[in-house]
Design a protein around this motif. Structure first.
Motif, PDB file in Angstrom:
ATOM      1  N   GLU A 165      24.157  12.229 -28.005  1.00  0.00           N
ATOM      2  CA  GLU A 165      25.107  13.032 -27.230  1.00  0.00           C
ATOM      3  C   GLU A 165      24.692  13.053 -25.763  1.00  0.00           C
ATOM      4  O   GLU A 165      23.524  12.842 -25.432  1.00  0.00           O
ATOM      5  CB  GLU A 165      25.157  14.460 -27.778  1.00  0.00           C
ATOM      6  CG  GLU A 165      25.617  14.558 -29.229  1.00  0.00           C
ATOM      7  CD  GLU A 165      25.508  15.973 -29.765  1.00  0.00           C
ATOM      8  OE1 GLU A 165      26.540  16.647 -29.851  1.00  0.00           O
ATOM      9  OE2 GLU A 165      24.368  16.392 -30.079  1.00  0.00           O
ATOM     10  N   ASP A 166      25.651  13.300 -24.922  1.00  0.00           N
ATOM     11  CA  ASP A 166      25.405  13.405 -23.483  1.00  0.00           C
ATOM     12  C   ASP A 166      25.023  14.843 -23.154  1.00  0.00           C
ATOM     13  O   ASP A 166      25.840  15.756 -23.262  1.00  0.00           O
ATOM     14  CB  ASP A 166      26.667  12.992 -22.716  1.00  0.00           C
ATOM     15  CG  ASP A 166      26.420  12.918 -21.212  1.00  0.00           C
ATOM     16  OD1 ASP A 166      25.521  13.613 -20.716  1.00  0.00           O
ATOM     17  OD2 ASP A 166      27.153  12.165 -20.536  1.00  0.00           O
ATOM     18  N   GLU A 167      23.774  15.038 -22.782  1.00  0.00           N
ATOM     19  CA  GLU A 167      23.270  16.354 -22.400  1.00  0.00           C
ATOM     20  C   GLU A 167      22.997  16.348 -20.905  1.00  0.00           C
ATOM     21  O   GLU A 167      21.920  15.936 -20.446  1.00  0.00           O
ATOM     22  CB  GLU A 167      21.989  16.673 -23.181  1.00  0.00           C
ATOM     23  CG  GLU A 167      21.367  18.031 -22.880  1.00  0.00           C
ATOM     24  CD  GLU A 167      22.092  19.175 -23.577  1.00  0.00           C
ATOM     25  OE1 GLU A 167      21.915  20.325 -23.143  1.00  0.00           O
ATOM     26  OE2 GLU A 167      22.828  18.919 -24.548  1.00  0.00           O
ATOM     27  N   ALA A 168      24.003  16.721 -20.121  1.00  0.00           N
ATOM     28  CA  ALA A 168      23.874  16.753 -18.658  1.00  0.00           C
ATOM     29  C   ALA A 168      23.417  15.410 -18.102  1.00  0.00           C
ATOM     30  O   ALA A 168      22.551  15.336 -17.227  1.00  0.00           O
ATOM     31  CB  ALA A 168      22.923  17.870 -18.229  1.00  0.00           C
ATOM     32  N   ILE A 179      19.084  13.148 -28.627  1.00  0.00           N
ATOM     33  CA  ILE A 179      18.953  12.364 -29.849  1.00  0.00           C
ATOM     34  C   ILE A 179      18.750  13.283 -31.046  1.00  0.00           C
ATOM     35  O   ILE A 179      17.805  14.091 -31.072  1.00  0.00           O
ATOM     36  CB  ILE A 179      17.762  11.384 -29.756  1.00  0.00           C
ATOM     37  CG1 ILE A 179      17.809  10.593 -28.440  1.00  0.00           C
ATOM     38  CG2 ILE A 179      17.757  10.454 -30.974  1.00  0.00           C
ATOM     39  CD1 ILE A 179      19.073   9.805 -28.236  1.00  0.00           C
ATOM     40  N   THR A 180      19.627  13.135 -32.017  1.00  0.00           N
ATOM     41  CA  THR A 180      19.474  13.827 -33.290  1.00  0.00           C
ATOM     42  C   THR A 180      19.103  12.800 -34.353  1.00  0.00           C
ATOM     43  O   THR A 180      19.780  11.773 -34.500  1.00  0.00           O
ATOM     44  CB  THR A 180      20.771  14.536 -33.701  1.00  0.00           C
ATOM     45  OG1 THR A 180      21.138  15.479 -32.685  1.00  0.00           O
ATOM     46  CG2 THR A 180      20.600  15.264 -35.031  1.00  0.00           C
ATOM     47  N   PHE A 181      18.011  13.070 -35.071  1.00  0.00           N
ATOM     48  CA  PHE A 181      17.552  12.164 -36.114  1.00  0.00           C
ATOM     49  C   PHE A 181      18.077  12.610 -37.475  1.00  0.00           C
ATOM     50  O   PHE A 181      18.358  13.795 -37.705  1.00  0.00           O
ATOM     51  CB  PHE A 181      16.023  12.105 -36.132  1.00  0.00           C
ATOM     52  CG  PHE A 181      15.432  11.478 -34.904  1.00  0.00           C
ATOM     53  CD1 PHE A 181      15.299  10.102 -34.805  1.00  0.00           C
ATOM     54  CD2 PHE A 181      15.003  12.269 -33.844  1.00  0.00           C
ATOM     55  CE1 PHE A 181      14.754   9.519 -33.663  1.00  0.00           C
ATOM     56  CE2 PHE A 181      14.454  11.702 -32.704  1.00  0.00           C
ATOM     57  CZ  PHE A 181      14.335  10.322 -32.611  1.00  0.00           C
ATOM     58  N   ALA A 182      18.192  11.661 -38.385  1.00  0.00           N
ATOM     59  CA  ALA A 182      18.671  11.967 -39.735  1.00  0.00           C
ATOM     60  C   ALA A 182      17.620  12.730 -40.531  1.00  0.00           C
ATOM     61  O   ALA A 182      17.961  13.476 -41.460  1.00  0.00           O
ATOM     62  CB  ALA A 182      19.043  10.672 -40.460  1.00  0.00           C
TER      63      ALA A 182
END
Length: 329
Positions: free
Chosen positions: A230-233, A238-241
């Motif tokens: 996702e674009d955070e500013a 990064i989200t991991f499984a």
């Protein structure tokens, strides 16, 4: 009308042109079509300045079968080597010539018609020496936000990366070499690999990577799979499984996931395919008379080296001399 047209001015394409010259083919009848502005675009784009181009990359024995051979060299030395080969063997290259159409001809002396951004050419023999790294693998399991285009990279040379939080994604030699290169630039590096053990690394990269981990110079996220970006500013979030790997924000992601064969490009000429890809013999000859594959296209999914590209050109030229063009010993 040309005797031999080669698509791609990488190691394999340049080697085939040199072998053809040495076999007595008139150099004015040999032409390389290269879509980029220079030869060896993949080396220029993917290799940092100080990275060695190793003769026995991925464990392939450094055994040269023909005219050309290399030792372990830096990127500038490698490019200079090819500059000299191009000069010595009178290699003709049409740069900025992206090929967008190829078809077989049924009549006349030519077998192939090649349409490019620089014009239309006819040739008796056609060799495809397109490197797989011109088409890097991209992740399919998650979306890459367009707003992060300059933060999500597939090579090391597009941007200068210094003093940043960087996540390298991959578990092969390229990923390990990226980690080694990034550290002296003051970057804080994490490496995401989907497996527990590094089984694809050559011994040198394997030892160097684990030594860096022991010294705290790289954080290795074993058994990790990215679930979402996702674009955070303006930075990648990064989200991991896996729950064991918490969500993190980096300045930059660099993917080192290998490359893919340009299948659609080859289908246009009627090449036979099976479950493993294009079908060819030990010389790179396909089911289409006069059409050869060399370099990355014939070494399979394991990948090759500059020397394997050279050797594929040697074998192709021997077959061309036996079946397609008059050659001199």
């Amino acid at each position: 009308m040309h005797d031999l047209i080669i698509i791609g001015a990488g190691p394999g394409g340049i080697a085939l042109a040199a072998e053809a010259f040495a076999s007595g083919v008139d150099p004015s009848q040999i032409l390389i079509l290269e879509k980029g502005p220079t030869h060896n675009s993949a080396i220029r784009q993917l290799y940092p300045e100080k990275k060695l181009t190793t003769a026995n990359y991925k464990g392939f024995a450094a055994r040269c079968e023909g005219l050309l051979c290399v030792r372990d060299m830096t990127k500038p030395e490698t490019l200079q080597f090819f500059d000299q080969i191009i000069s010595d063997y009178h290699v003709n290259i049409e740069f900025n010539a992206e090929v967008f159409g190829m078809r077989r001809l049924e009549d006349g002396g030519a077998r192939f018609l090649v349409e490019s951004s620089q014009g239309v050419y006819e040739s008796k023999v056609l060799a495809c020496a397109i490197g797989i790294f011109g088409r890097p693998n991209k992740p399919k399991e998650y979306r890459l936000p367009p707003s992060l285009k300059e933060r999500l990279l597939f090579d090391m040379t597009s941007f200068q990366i210094q003093n940043e939080d960087v996540l390298v994604v991959g578990g092969g030699d390229t990923a390990a070499e990226y980690v080694q290169y990034l550290r002296p630039q003051g970057n804080r590096i994490a490496l995401s690999y989907r497996k527990a053990d590094f089984t694809r690394l050559n011994q040198q990269n394997h030892d160097a990577l684990l030594a860096m981990e022991q010294r705290g110079e790289v954080e290795i996220l074993r058994n990790s799979n990215i679930k979402e970006i996702e674009d955070e500013a303006g930075r990648p979030r990064i989200t991991f499984a896996e729950a064991e790997h918490p969500t993190r924000i980096f300045d930059r992601l660099i993917f080192a996931l290998g490359g893919t064969t340009p299948t659609n490009f080859l289908h246009t000429l009627g090449i036979t395919f099976n479950g493993d890809g294009a079908v060819f013999d030990e010389s790179g000859a396909t089911n289409v008379p006069g059409l050869y594959l060399i370099g990355d296209l014939v070494v399979g999914k394991k990948g090759g080296s500059i020397i394997t590209a050279f050797n594929s050109a040697v074998r192709a030229m021997k077959s061309i001399c036996s079946h397609d063009l008059p050659c001199q010993p």
